[in-house]
Design a protein around this motif. Structure first.
Motif, PDB file in Angstrom:
ATOM      1  N   ASN A 116       3.460  14.935  -2.624  1.00 39.80           N
ATOM      2  CA  ASN A 116       4.785  15.134  -3.198  1.00 39.80           C
ATOM      3  C   ASN A 116       5.288  13.771  -3.669  1.00 39.80           C
ATOM      4  OD1 ASN A 116       7.770  15.147  -3.132  1.00 39.80           O
ATOM      5  ND2 ASN A 116       7.550  17.223  -2.361  1.00 39.80           N
ATOM      6  N   LEU A 117       5.731  13.673  -4.899  1.00 38.53           N
ATOM      7  CA  LEU A 117       6.168  12.386  -5.446  1.00 38.53           C
ATOM      8  C   LEU A 117       7.359  11.819  -4.678  1.00 38.53           C
ATOM      9  CD1 LEU A 117       5.659  10.251  -7.607  1.00 38.53           C
ATOM     10  CD2 LEU A 117       7.149  11.554  -9.144  1.00 38.53           C
ATOM     11  N   ARG A 118       8.224  12.694  -4.175  1.00 39.80           N
ATOM     12  CA  ARG A 118       9.387  12.215  -3.416  1.00 39.80           C
ATOM     13  C   ARG A 118       8.952  11.553  -2.109  1.00 39.80           C
ATOM     14  NH1 ARG A 118      13.415  16.184  -1.890  1.00 39.80           N
ATOM     15  NH2 ARG A 118      11.715  17.673  -1.766  1.00 39.80           N
ATOM     16  N   ILE A 119       7.941  12.121  -1.442  1.00 34.43           N
ATOM     17  CA  ILE A 119       7.414  11.513  -0.216  1.00 34.43           C
ATOM     18  C   ILE A 119       6.764  10.172  -0.541  1.00 34.43           C
ATOM     19  CG2 ILE A 119       5.664  11.714   1.601  1.00 34.43           C
ATOM     20  CD1 ILE A 119       6.112  14.741   1.582  1.00 34.43           C
ATOM     21  N   ILE A 120       5.991  10.134  -1.623  1.00 30.58           N
ATOM     22  CA  ILE A 120       5.317   8.897  -2.028  1.00 30.58           C
ATOM     23  C   ILE A 120       6.337   7.793  -2.296  1.00 30.58           C
ATOM     24  CG2 ILE A 120       3.913   7.833  -3.840  1.00 30.58           C
ATOM     25  CD1 ILE A 120       2.469  10.588  -4.099  1.00 30.58           C
ATOM     26  N   LYS A 121       7.399   8.122  -3.041  1.00 29.43           N
ATOM     27  CA  LYS A 121       8.428   7.133  -3.374  1.00 29.43           C
ATOM     28  C   LYS A 121       9.182   6.667  -2.130  1.00 29.43           C
ATOM     29  CE  LYS A 121       9.405   8.349  -8.197  1.00 29.43           C
ATOM     30  NZ  LYS A 121      10.386   8.968  -9.124  1.00 29.43           N
ATOM     31  N   ALA A 122       9.531   7.623  -1.252  1.00 21.89           N
ATOM     32  CA  ALA A 122      10.286   7.272  -0.039  1.00 21.89           C
ATOM     33  C   ALA A 122       9.461   6.401   0.901  1.00 21.89           C
ATOM     34  CB  ALA A 122      10.736   8.544   0.670  1.00 21.89           C
ATOM     35  N   THR A 123       8.146   6.685   0.993  1.00 19.94           N
ATOM     36  CA  THR A 123       7.276   5.880   1.856  1.00 19.94           C
ATOM     37  C   THR A 123       7.132   4.466   1.306  1.00 19.94           C
ATOM     38  OG1 THR A 123       6.056   7.878   2.470  1.00 19.94           O
ATOM     39  CG2 THR A 123       5.025   5.779   2.976  1.00 19.94           C
ATOM     40  N   ALA A 124       6.953   4.342  -0.006  1.00 17.85           N
ATOM     41  CA  ALA A 124       6.849   3.022  -0.628  1.00 17.85           C
ATOM     42  C   ALA A 124       8.127   2.220  -0.398  1.00 17.85           C
ATOM     43  CB  ALA A 124       6.571   3.162  -2.122  1.00 17.85           C
ATOM     44  N   GLN A 125       9.263   2.901  -0.528  1.00 22.25           N
ATOM     45  CA  GLN A 125      10.555   2.238  -0.307  1.00 22.25           C
ATOM     46  C   GLN A 125      10.668   1.756   1.134  1.00 22.25           C
ATOM     47  OE1 GLN A 125      13.930   4.785  -1.105  1.00 22.25           O
ATOM     48  NE2 GLN A 125      15.282   3.072  -1.502  1.00 22.25           N
TER      49      GLN A 125
ATOM     50  N   HIS B 293       2.029   0.392   8.542  1.00 18.80           N
ATOM     51  CA  HIS B 293       2.355  -0.914   9.131  1.00 18.80           C
ATOM     52  C   HIS B 293       1.465  -1.219  10.336  1.00 18.80           C
ATOM     53  CE1 HIS B 293       5.589  -2.338   6.664  1.00 18.80           C
ATOM     54  NE2 HIS B 293       6.264  -1.207   6.772  1.00 18.80           N
ATOM     55  N   ALA B 294       1.146  -0.192  11.132  1.00 14.34           N
ATOM     56  CA  ALA B 294       0.281  -0.385  12.296  1.00 14.34           C
ATOM     57  C   ALA B 294      -1.121  -0.831  11.857  1.00 14.34           C
ATOM     58  CB  ALA B 294       0.195   0.895  13.112  1.00 14.34           C
ATOM     59  N   ALA B 295      -1.647  -0.186  10.818  1.00 10.32           N
ATOM     60  CA  ALA B 295      -2.972  -0.553  10.320  1.00 10.32           C
ATOM     61  C   ALA B 295      -2.972  -1.955   9.717  1.00 10.32           C
ATOM     62  CB  ALA B 295      -3.451   0.469   9.294  1.00 10.32           C
ATOM     63  N   LEU B 296      -1.899  -2.304   9.014  1.00 13.27           N
ATOM     64  CA  LEU B 296      -1.784  -3.652   8.448  1.00 13.27           C
ATOM     65  C   LEU B 296      -1.741  -4.710   9.553  1.00 13.27           C
ATOM     66  CD1 LEU B 296       0.805  -2.915   5.613  1.00 13.27           C
ATOM     67  CD2 LEU B 296      -1.540  -3.714   5.258  1.00 13.27           C
ATOM     68  N   ASP B 297      -0.994  -4.413  10.610  1.00 10.05           N
ATOM     69  CA  ASP B 297      -0.923  -5.337  11.752  1.00 10.05           C
ATOM     70  C   ASP B 297      -2.297  -5.524  12.384  1.00 10.05           C
ATOM     71  OD1 ASP B 297       1.780  -5.681  11.376  1.00 10.05           O
ATOM     72  OD2 ASP B 297       2.380  -4.307  12.990  1.00 10.05           O
ATOM     73  N   LYS B 298      -3.030  -4.411  12.554  1.00  7.96           N
ATOM     74  CA  LYS B 298      -4.382  -4.489  13.136  1.00  7.96           C
ATOM     75  C   LYS B 298      -5.305  -5.343  12.270  1.00  7.96           C
ATOM     76  CE  LYS B 298      -4.460   0.090  15.381  1.00  7.96           C
ATOM     77  NZ  LYS B 298      -5.145   1.415  15.385  1.00  7.96           N
ATOM     78  N   ALA B 299      -5.124  -5.228  10.944  1.00  9.42           N
ATOM     79  CA  ALA B 299      -5.979  -5.977  10.013  1.00  9.42           C
ATOM     80  C   ALA B 299      -5.565  -7.437   9.896  1.00  9.42           C
ATOM     81  CB  ALA B 299      -5.951  -5.319   8.637  1.00  9.42           C
ATOM     82  N   GLY B 300      -4.352  -7.750  10.362  1.00  9.38           N
ATOM     83  CA  GLY B 300      -3.851  -9.114  10.269  1.00  9.38           C
ATOM     84  C   GLY B 300      -3.355  -9.494   8.896  1.00  9.38           C
ATOM     85  N   VAL B 301      -2.861  -8.484   8.157  1.00  4.92           N
ATOM     86  CA  VAL B 301      -2.292  -8.746   6.828  1.00  4.92           C
ATOM     87  C   VAL B 301      -0.882  -8.159   6.763  1.00  4.92           C
ATOM     88  CG1 VAL B 301      -4.510  -8.867   5.627  1.00  4.92           C
ATOM     89  CG2 VAL B 301      -3.378  -6.647   5.891  1.00  4.92           C
ATOM     90  N   SER B 302      -0.121  -8.608   5.770  1.00 10.21           N
ATOM     91  CA  SER B 302       1.253  -8.128   5.618  1.00 10.21           C
ATOM     92  C   SER B 302       1.347  -7.169   4.442  1.00 10.21           C
ATOM     93  CB  SER B 302       2.204  -9.307   5.386  1.00 10.21           C
ATOM     94  OG  SER B 302       1.921  -9.918   4.135  1.00 10.21           O
ATOM     95  N   ALA B 303       2.425  -6.399   4.408  1.00 12.64           N
ATOM     96  CA  ALA B 303       2.644  -5.459   3.303  1.00 12.64           C
ATOM     97  C   ALA B 303       2.702  -6.190   1.962  1.00 12.64           C
ATOM     98  CB  ALA B 303       3.924  -4.666   3.536  1.00 12.64           C
TER      99      ALA B 303
ATOM    100  N   MET C 141       8.286   0.928   3.020  1.00 12.22           N
ATOM    101  CA  MET C 141       7.359  -0.198   3.183  1.00 12.22           C
ATOM    102  C   MET C 141       7.783  -1.407   2.337  1.00 12.22           C
ATOM    103  SD  MET C 141       3.643   1.631   3.263  1.00 12.22           S
ATOM    104  CE  MET C 141       2.805   0.054   3.523  1.00 12.22           C
ATOM    105  N   LYS C 142       8.868  -1.235   1.572  1.00  8.14           N
ATOM    106  CA  LYS C 142       9.405  -2.294   0.712  1.00  8.14           C
ATOM    107  C   LYS C 142       8.387  -2.757  -0.335  1.00  8.14           C
ATOM    108  CE  LYS C 142      12.650  -3.783   4.247  1.00  8.14           C
ATOM    109  NZ  LYS C 142      12.968  -4.734   5.292  1.00  8.14           N
ATOM    110  N   LEU C 143       7.688  -1.773  -0.899  1.00  2.63           N
ATOM    111  CA  LEU C 143       6.726  -2.051  -1.959  1.00  2.63           C
ATOM    112  C   LEU C 143       7.127  -1.283  -3.221  1.00  2.63           C
ATOM    113  CD1 LEU C 143       3.360  -1.973   0.010  1.00  2.63           C
ATOM    114  CD2 LEU C 143       4.374  -3.956  -1.109  1.00  2.63           C
ATOM    115  N   PRO C 144       7.018  -1.894  -4.394  1.00  2.00           N
ATOM    116  CA  PRO C 144       7.425  -1.226  -5.631  1.00  2.00           C
ATOM    117  C   PRO C 144       6.434  -0.140  -6.044  1.00  2.00           C
ATOM    118  CG  PRO C 144       6.446  -3.342  -6.150  1.00  2.00           C
ATOM    119  CD  PRO C 144       6.529  -3.271  -4.643  1.00  2.00           C
ATOM    120  N   MET C 145       6.907   0.855  -6.779  1.00  2.80           N
ATOM    121  CA  MET C 145       6.043   1.939  -7.236  1.00  2.80           C
ATOM    122  C   MET C 145       4.947   1.436  -8.180  1.00  2.80           C
ATOM    123  SD  MET C 145       6.572   4.793  -5.788  1.00  2.80           S
ATOM    124  CE  MET C 145       5.730   5.930  -6.899  1.00  2.80           C
TER     125      MET C 145
END
Length: 324
Positions: free
Chosen positions: A254-263, A232-242, A265-269
């Motif tokens: 780890n797939l569980r970390i990947i899924k939890a991070t996407a969740q 989110h910090a990098a997106l803010d710096k770039a001036g774009v949204s998730a 960030m409110k982005l679908p897998m």
């Protein structure tokens, strides 16, 4: 007009030996179901005897240069992210420079464990923006199979070997979010957490290589929180949204970390490039491997907005926003 570091080519290399989860059932109290359930990993690649990190990196580099339509001496700098160099010194980067037959420019390694490729991309971007380099070859390469404790079922089943590479070139941009290239970077580290993920040997401390040690539950907890924050910090710096992101290209730990991070960030897998099932955790190689495979699959296309994020020992973590 401002300078942007634009991707011209990408490539990867995996060792020939494929190791399925069933391999570990022969000498550990574990199972394919346990490994898949805990990590999402189904198989990984191990380097052959005598095959080094620089060998893997050079193969990936050649593939990236071929896609870019460039020769080694077109490159100004080589940056290699690795925690498993061939030797204490010289750097794996100079060894790859030698293997490529590159006789100009400069080469160096970056060591930030699994976050290494994000750190290397950030350094490459800075070299290009400052005018010190026009074209930079950025490589993530690892042979983590060399630092495993084969009696520790909590770690040795998770890691694999491989390499990925990108060629970045300076290009004039308009200074807008529609520009191609790296739009922002965000880096962090906190040495208070060194004992959560480390190798218990080294030149200065024990004069030995050592093996990997990890507090898995604690690393998981920090990973989900810190990866979402840095993205989110990098997106803010770039001036774009998730919502504008086409692909998250995460460190494949780890797939569980990947899924939890996407969740978080409110982005679908469906918008996440996932390769962990085939490669395991290849540390600094995992993001460039995933980028290369994502292009190969037809997922990542020119103009797509990407976020790459990673966390590793240190703890060190960070993210990069780039338009392909």
């Amino acid at each position: 007009m401002i300078k942007r570091a634009v991707v011209r080519g990408v490539g990867h290399y995996l060792p020939d030996r494929v190791v399925p989860n069933s391999h570990f059932e022969t000498f550990l109290d574990t199972s394919d179901a346990w490994i898949r359930g805990r990590s999402g990993i189904e198989r990984r690649h191990f380097a052959a005897e005598g095959q080094t990190t620089s060998d893997l990196g050079a193969r990936a580099a050649r593939a990236a240069l071929e896609m870019a339509g460039m020769q080694p001496d077109d490159i100004d700098a080589v940056i290699v992210a690795t925690s498993t160099p061939d030797l204490t010194f010289p750097s794996a980067a100079t060894m790859i420079q030698g293997q490529l037959g590159m006789t100009r420019g400069f080469a160096f390694d970056v060591q930030a464990v699994c976050a290494g490729f994000v750190y290397a991309l950030s350094n490459a971007n800075a070299l290009i923006l400052s005018g010190q380099a026009e074209r930079v070859l950025v490589i993530g390469a690892e042979t983590f199979s060399r630092i495993m404790d084969w009696t520790d079922r909590g770690t040795c089943v998770l890691f694999g070997d491989g390499a990925g590479a990108l060629v970045l070139e300076a290009e004039d941009g308009a200074g807008e979010t529609a520009d191609r290239g790296i739009l922002s970077t965000d880096l962090h580290s906190d040495g208070r957490y060194r004992d959560l993920l480390y190798v218990d040997g080294g030149v200065s401390s024990s004069q030995s290589t050592g093996v990997l040690r990890m507090e898995g539950k604690e690393v998981f907890r920090h990973a989900v929180e810190k990866l979402a924050q840095t993205a989110h910090a990098a997106l803010d710096k770039a001036g774009v949204s998730a919502e504008q992101v086409d692909w998250i290209v995460p460190h494949q730990a780890n797939l569980r970390i990947i899924k939890a991070t996407a969740q978080k960030m409110k982005l679908p897998m469906e918008r996440v490039v996932v390769t962990v099932q085939d490669h395991g955790n290849t540390s600094a190689a995992s993001i460039p491997l995933a980028l290369s495979v994502g292009v190969e699959r037809g997922q990542i296309k020119k103009g797509d907005l990407l976020v790459a994020e990673a966390i590793g020992g240190g703890l060190a973590w960070g993210s990069v926003v780039l338009r392909w």
